[in-house]
Design an enzyme around this catalytic site. Sequence first.
Site, mmCIF file in Angstrom:
data_model
loop_
_atom_site.group_PDB
_atom_site.id
_atom_site.type_symbol
_atom_site.label_atom_id
_atom_site.label_comp_id
_atom_site.label_asym_id
_atom_site.label_seq_id
_atom_site.Cartn_x
_atom_site.Cartn_y
_atom_site.Cartn_z
ATOM 1 N N HIS A 94 -2.909 2.215 -5.922
ATOM 2 C CA HIS A 94 -3.572 0.951 -5.599
ATOM 3 C C HIS A 94 -3.769 0.096 -6.847
ATOM 4 C CE1 HIS A 94 -4.756 -0.421 -1.674
ATOM 5 N NE2 HIS A 94 -5.787 -1.070 -2.165
ATOM 6 N N ARG A 144 0.848 -1.179 0.000
ATOM 7 C CA ARG A 144 0.000 0.000 0.000
ATOM 8 C C ARG A 144 0.896 1.246 0.000
ATOM 9 N NH1 ARG A 144 -1.714 -3.609 3.982
ATOM 10 N NH2 ARG A 144 -3.796 -4.505 3.680
ATOM 11 N N HIS A 190 -3.423 -9.180 3.969
ATOM 12 C CA HIS A 190 -4.862 -9.194 4.240
ATOM 13 C C HIS A 190 -5.146 -9.979 5.512
ATOM 14 C CE1 HIS A 190 -5.996 -8.494 -0.263
ATOM 15 N NE2 HIS A 190 -5.777 -7.370 0.377
#
Length: 316
Positions: free
Chosen positions: A262, A166, A288
């Site tokens: 992104h 990110r 995640h």
Amino acid sequence: MPPRKRPPAKSKFQARKHADPGEHLEPFLNYLEAECGMAVNTISAYHSDIVQFLAWYGKQEPLPLSDVDLKFLSSYLEKLNRRKLAATTVARHLASIKLFFRYLVLEGVLAESVADLLNSPKLWKYLPKVLSPEKVNELLMAPCREDRYPLRDRAILAMLYATGCRVTEIVSLPLNAVKLDEGYARCIGKGNKERMVSLNPVAVAAVETYLKHERPAMVKRNQTDQSLFLNRGGKQLSRIMVWNIVKKNAARIGCSKEVSPHTLRHSFATHMMAGGAEIRALQELLGHANIRTTQIYTHVEHSRLKTVHQMYHPRG
């Protein structure tokens, strides 16, 4: 004279029935940081969502929090939908409201949370936009002499695609967390969770060139900041600057205005899936917490294959 009768004692829920809900916002944000361990950007998003909800709440007919029902909250979701927000954005607003109401239950402000009865909008139709491997290669080569720091910009683009990180993870990456000789870096993701990400030869070469030819001049202006990527003043590069770098170079190669940092993360994940990566491994690489978030890339790959089939199959 007979003794005066005391009014019946109010329960803690009744006592707080007419309290201003805004007074719980700051303690709620402290709760997210101290007890939930959320990242600064996540807390900022929750803060924005709850501020918007409370502003709308204040414009409705006076209604204590304890009397808020499903119909009342559903009308707020309808307002969000009328703004034509993306399903993912509406889902995030809903998650913020649910957590806020759960917090109020924990604090004894409410007896129960009616917000938990709300259903999230369906997200299965949402597919992230990705670049083809060829377009990614063009993007990595787009920084040029017109830019103030083309080597830094190329290194940033290469790192975003090589790691799937990110933006926040890239800009906060310290120099000593990057092991170019061994081809990996240690980054801090959401919830302050550390994970290892691999660096491909393209990213290693781009970072080495930046470290050799551009970063030393930046460091002279500020020797205290140990971030890998610096601005011209020698301070940590901002997230907005990275967005601008991606947007500018995407425009140079004729990409859509919707391309963002992104997009490179989505492209990384999609290309990994296409190359045969296991979904559990991809979950670890992306950081995640829930594998359901990672599973969207299986839909992306199926969608891409369907397009290819329609284009090239004689009966497509």
